[in-house]
Write a protein that holds these residues in place. Structure first.
Motif, PDB file in Angstrom:
ATOM      1  N   TRP A 128       0.834  -1.209   0.000  1.00 45.45           N
ATOM      2  CA  TRP A 128       0.000   0.000   0.000  1.00 45.45           C
ATOM      3  C   TRP A 128       0.864   1.253   0.000  1.00 45.45           C
ATOM      4  O   TRP A 128       0.619   2.188  -0.779  1.00 45.45           O
ATOM      5  N   ILE A 129       1.876   1.293   0.857  1.00 46.30           N
ATOM      6  CA  ILE A 129       2.762   2.461   0.910  1.00 46.30           C
ATOM      7  C   ILE A 129       3.438   2.668  -0.436  1.00 46.30           C
ATOM      8  O   ILE A 129       3.467   3.783  -0.967  1.00 46.30           O
ATOM      9  N   ALA A 130       3.983   1.599  -1.002  1.00 46.27           N
ATOM     10  CA  ALA A 130       4.681   1.716  -2.285  1.00 46.27           C
ATOM     11  C   ALA A 130       3.747   2.228  -3.373  1.00 46.27           C
ATOM     12  O   ALA A 130       4.119   3.115  -4.158  1.00 46.27           O
ATOM     13  N   ALA A 131       2.534   1.707  -3.420  1.00 45.56           N
ATOM     14  CA  ALA A 131       1.576   2.151  -4.438  1.00 45.56           C
ATOM     15  C   ALA A 131       1.211   3.619  -4.243  1.00 45.56           C
ATOM     16  O   ALA A 131       1.139   4.385  -5.220  1.00 45.56           O
ATOM     17  N   GLU A 132       0.994   4.028  -3.008  1.00 47.39           N
ATOM     18  CA  GLU A 132       0.644   5.428  -2.751  1.00 47.39           C
ATOM     19  C   GLU A 132       1.809   6.365  -3.019  1.00 47.39           C
ATOM     20  O   GLU A 132       1.615   7.476  -3.489  1.00 47.39           O
ATOM     21  N   VAL A 133       3.021   5.936  -2.696  1.00 46.69           N
ATOM     22  CA  VAL A 133       4.189   6.781  -2.937  1.00 46.69           C
ATOM     23  C   VAL A 133       4.360   7.026  -4.435  1.00 46.69           C
ATOM     24  O   VAL A 133       4.619   8.152  -4.855  1.00 46.69           O
ATOM     25  N   VAL A 134       4.184   5.997  -5.231  1.00 48.03           N
ATOM     26  CA  VAL A 134       4.290   6.161  -6.683  1.00 48.03           C
ATOM     27  C   VAL A 134       3.185   7.085  -7.192  1.00 48.03           C
ATOM     28  O   VAL A 134       3.427   7.977  -7.994  1.00 48.03           O
ATOM     29  N   LYS A 135       1.971   6.884  -6.691  1.00 46.94           N
ATOM     30  CA  LYS A 135       0.821   7.670  -7.153  1.00 46.94           C
ATOM     31  C   LYS A 135       0.889   9.122  -6.691  1.00 46.94           C
ATOM     32  O   LYS A 135       0.660  10.044  -7.472  1.00 46.94           O
ATOM     33  N   ARG A 136       1.216   9.340  -5.424  1.00 47.80           N
ATOM     34  CA  ARG A 136       1.154  10.678  -4.837  1.00 47.80           C
ATOM     35  C   ARG A 136       2.491  11.404  -4.798  1.00 47.80           C
ATOM     36  O   ARG A 136       2.556  12.569  -4.432  1.00 47.80           O
ATOM     37  N   ARG A 137       3.569  10.692  -5.105  1.00 50.53           N
ATOM     38  CA  ARG A 137       4.917  11.272  -5.068  1.00 50.53           C
ATOM     39  C   ARG A 137       5.264  11.813  -3.679  1.00 50.53           C
ATOM     40  O   ARG A 137       5.925  12.826  -3.548  1.00 50.53           O
ATOM     41  N   MET A 138       4.798  11.128  -2.644  1.00 53.73           N
ATOM     42  CA  MET A 138       5.080  11.513  -1.271  1.00 53.73           C
ATOM     43  C   MET A 138       6.213  10.611  -0.766  1.00 53.73           C
ATOM     44  O   MET A 138       5.997   9.644  -0.051  1.00 53.73           O
ATOM     45  N   TRP A 139       7.429  10.932  -1.165  1.00 54.99           N
ATOM     46  CA  TRP A 139       8.582  10.075  -0.951  1.00 54.99           C
ATOM     47  C   TRP A 139       8.904   9.867   0.527  1.00 54.99           C
ATOM     48  O   TRP A 139       9.452   8.830   0.902  1.00 54.99           O
ATOM     49  N   LEU A 140       8.581  10.831   1.369  1.00 51.70           N
ATOM     50  CA  LEU A 140       8.854  10.705   2.791  1.00 51.70           C
ATOM     51  C   LEU A 140       8.123   9.504   3.401  1.00 51.70           C
ATOM     52  O   LEU A 140       8.596   8.910   4.374  1.00 51.70           O
ATOM     53  N   GLY A 141       7.019   9.127   2.796  1.00 50.13           N
ATOM     54  CA  GLY A 141       6.264   7.977   3.289  1.00 50.13           C
ATOM     55  C   GLY A 141       7.047   6.676   3.265  1.00 50.13           C
ATOM     56  O   GLY A 141       6.718   5.736   3.991  1.00 50.13           O
ATOM     57  N   LEU A 142       8.095   6.628   2.457  1.00 44.45           N
ATOM     58  CA  LEU A 142       8.899   5.412   2.370  1.00 44.45           C
ATOM     59  C   LEU A 142       9.591   5.064   3.683  1.00 44.45           C
ATOM     60  O   LEU A 142       9.934   3.905   3.911  1.00 44.45           O
ATOM     61  N   ILE A 143       9.780   6.038   4.575  1.00 39.91           N
ATOM     62  CA  ILE A 143      10.438   5.718   5.846  1.00 39.91           C
ATOM     63  C   ILE A 143       9.578   4.806   6.720  1.00 39.91           C
ATOM     64  O   ILE A 143      10.093   4.159   7.626  1.00 39.91           O
TER      65      ILE A 143
END
Length: 106
Positions: A61-76
């Motif tokens: 879910w995080i990976a999909a949202e990060v790609v979609k929303r470009r919210m890279w900080l979420g990867l932490i």
């Protein structure tokens, strides 16, 4: 809501870590011994697999949202999930997603 998520992330770090540190204090830093302890019986093995599957689902879910929303900080939240636990990673991601500029809808 975001401050509740942050508080849960902090709690989800401190509370489980206290048990892990206690175990390491009693048994040494033996990761394989800890994994063995997690599988001491069918009930604890079931809980380990439950949390493992939840951690994988959260990561997807995080990976999909990060790609979609470009919210890279979420990867932490991904290493937080696997190094600390779902109890930290999930509320941490929700906190980051809910922050201003996090492009979250929460």
């Amino acid at each position: 809501m975001r401050w509740i998520f942050l508080a849960l992330a902090v709690w989800g770090t401190i509370h489980p870590m206290a048990y892990f540190l206690q175990w390491f204090g009693e048994n040494g830093y033996d990761l394989m011994g800890m994994v063995g302890a997690w599988h001491a019986n069918a009930a604890s093995s079931g809980l380990v697999w439950d949390l493992t599957i939840a951690a994988i689902a959260l990561t997807v879910w995080i990976a999909a949202e990060v790609v979609k929303r470009r919210m890279w900080l979420g990867l932490i939240a991904i290493p937080a999930t696997f190094c600390i636990g779902v109890s930290c990673g999930l509320p941490l991601y929700l906190y980051l997603r809910a922050r201003p500029g996090g492009q979250g809808g929460i």
